[in-house]
Write an enzyme that holds these catalytic residues in place. Structure first.
Site: not given
Ligand code: DGY
Length: 450
Positions: A35-36, A170, A405
């Protein structure tokens, strides 16, 4: 480095991760639609491929639940590379699940109204995108309504997260104490095998213990049949996160502009903005540390852990200019997020604090999206000098090391997955929007050791 070459490479990363109607965050590690990620990705596309930007968001909203929840993963196509898989979420336990598409059963930071507002602003011919915006408006509104109806648990204008995955960060050290105190009891956790560490070294990923707690929480939510009221009563993880609420507040400001553009009623959104701003001051601002902290709603205590999100309300125009000035000074001095000689980057965690780990996911590395949010916030307050240094460092990291990332704050090293989509799309945003700031660097006039 030539600006056009780096833009070309960024577009190639997105092209390679394009799945026909959405973009996976990275080639192997994240094979579905997150989603984000999709919100950040759509912002990049909005500069050069409006059709893809709109398709990206339309595909994501196909997974929206009947109660308005936008799930954190939409499983459009099967993949053996990711755990937990669609079937592990068992979302059909809930009548609110979409029915015709597989998704996860939790949400993620709501960046999407901001993405839509970027699409509108970057469209040369506004007519092209108005229909899309008007179709998406009620869905966006209901995704925000979901958050206020079910997660504003004290009715104070802040929204609670029930799982670390919902916060997007997370394994942030912010959650260590809560996760440590979760006692695994009364719930049967089926044996599971992590797949993330097939693609990235386990040193760079959350620990096995954190994973066990992540999965425990999902089993708990399944036991509650995804009934939000029940979950909020029973979940040991219930936090008002500064990053999530900052992204929501900024998205509310953008949703308000979208509503005004479409001549829709704006009262409800104005109410969220007003109450949210007050709640940031009353609940998240910490006078002792002069920064914003997340709040453990289940235990009713402030989480006094210095992470990059302590300054993120700058992105949402929450603090006044004097407070932004002080937060910015803190980022550079008291909290040694500042990496001398490498311009300025904002690692996710203060390197003097317990649990800091320069190679592990959200426990120290530099992420392009947190840098980008602080960068955009500083620009909006007119602190162009520091913003420019953060932007420049983001460009340099990517041009020198690749589309990782995340990046080590101590060594010249990219971490996590390579060819990561939001690293590419946010770089595109910076280079299309604020290219003038960086002309000197691209033309070699600025020394490499700013
Ligand atoms: C992951 O799998 O690492 C994601 O962050 C969970 O959404």
């Amino acid at each position: 480095m030539d600006k056009n070459i780096i833009i070309k490479k960024a577009k190639k990363v997105l092209e390679n991760n394009w799945m026909g109607h959405f973009t996976k965050p990275s080639p192997k590690l994240y094979p579905h639609q997150w989603s984000w990620d999709s919100g950040f990705i759509a912002i990049g596309y909005s500069h050069f491929d409006l059709k893809k930007a709109m398709t990206e968001l339309n595909s994501l909203f196909k997974g929206q639940w009947k109660n308005g929840m936008l799930p954190h993963i939409v499983f459009h196509k099967p993949s053996n590379d990711y755990f937990p898989d669609a079937k592990d979420w068992e979302i059909d336990l809930s009548d609110e699940a979409p029915g015709d598409i597989q998704t996860s059963g939790i949400t993620q930071p709501p960046i999407h109204a901001t993405a839509v507002w970027n699409i509108y602003n970057n469209a040369e011919d506004k007519k092209d995108v108005l229909q899309f915006i008007s179709n998406l408006f009620t869905k966006l509104l209901s995704s925000h309504r979901f958050l206020y109806n079910f997660r504003d648990v004290e009715d104070k204008g802040l929204v609670a997260n029930i799982h670390p995955w919902e916060t997007g960060i997370d394994n942030s050290p912010k959650w260590d104490m809560i996760l440590k105190n979760i006692a695994i009891e009364n719930i049967n956790i089926p044996p599971f095998k992590r797949k993330d560490i097939n693609f990235v070294s386990s040193e760079e990923r959350p620990s096995d213990d954190a994973y066990l707690k992540f999965i425990y929480l999902i089993e708990l939510f399944k036991q509650c049949k995804y009934d939000q009221k029940k979950i909020c009563k029973e979940s040991p993880f219930l936090v008002y996160d500064v990053l999530f609420n900052s992204i929501l507040h900024k998205a509310n400001l953008d949703l308000l502009k979208i509503a005004a553009l479409l001549k829709e009623d704006t009262k409800e959104i104005e109410g969220w903005i007003e109450r949210g701003k007050k709640a940031f001051e009353e609940i998240l601002w910490c006078d002792k540390d002069s920064m914003y902290h997340s709040y453990d709603q289940a235990q009713h205590k402030t989480i006094r852990v210095h992470t990059a999100s302590c300054a993120l309300p700058i992105y949402a125009s929450i603090p006044d200019k004097e407070r932004v000035f002080n937060l910015k000074e803190q980022l550079l001095t008291t909290c040694p997020f500042h990496q001398e000689n490498v311009c300025v980057s904002i690692p996710t965690y203060d390197k003097t604090q317990e649990g800091y780990d320069p190679a592990n996911y959200w426990r120290g590395p530099i992420w392009v999206n947190t840098n980008w949010m602080i960068y955009k916030g500083l620009l909006s307050y007119g602190f162009e000098d520091l913003a420019g240094k953060i932007g420049l460092n983001t460009i340099r990291l990517i041009s020198e090391l690749g589309f990782w990332e995340y990046f080590s704050p101590t060594e010249k090293r990219g971490l996590g997955s390579n060819n990561f989509s939001w690293t590419a799309s946010l770089l595109i945003d910076i280079l299309y929007k604020e290219a003038d700031y960086y002309e000197n660097w691209f033309s070699g006039e600025v020394s490499k050791s700013i």
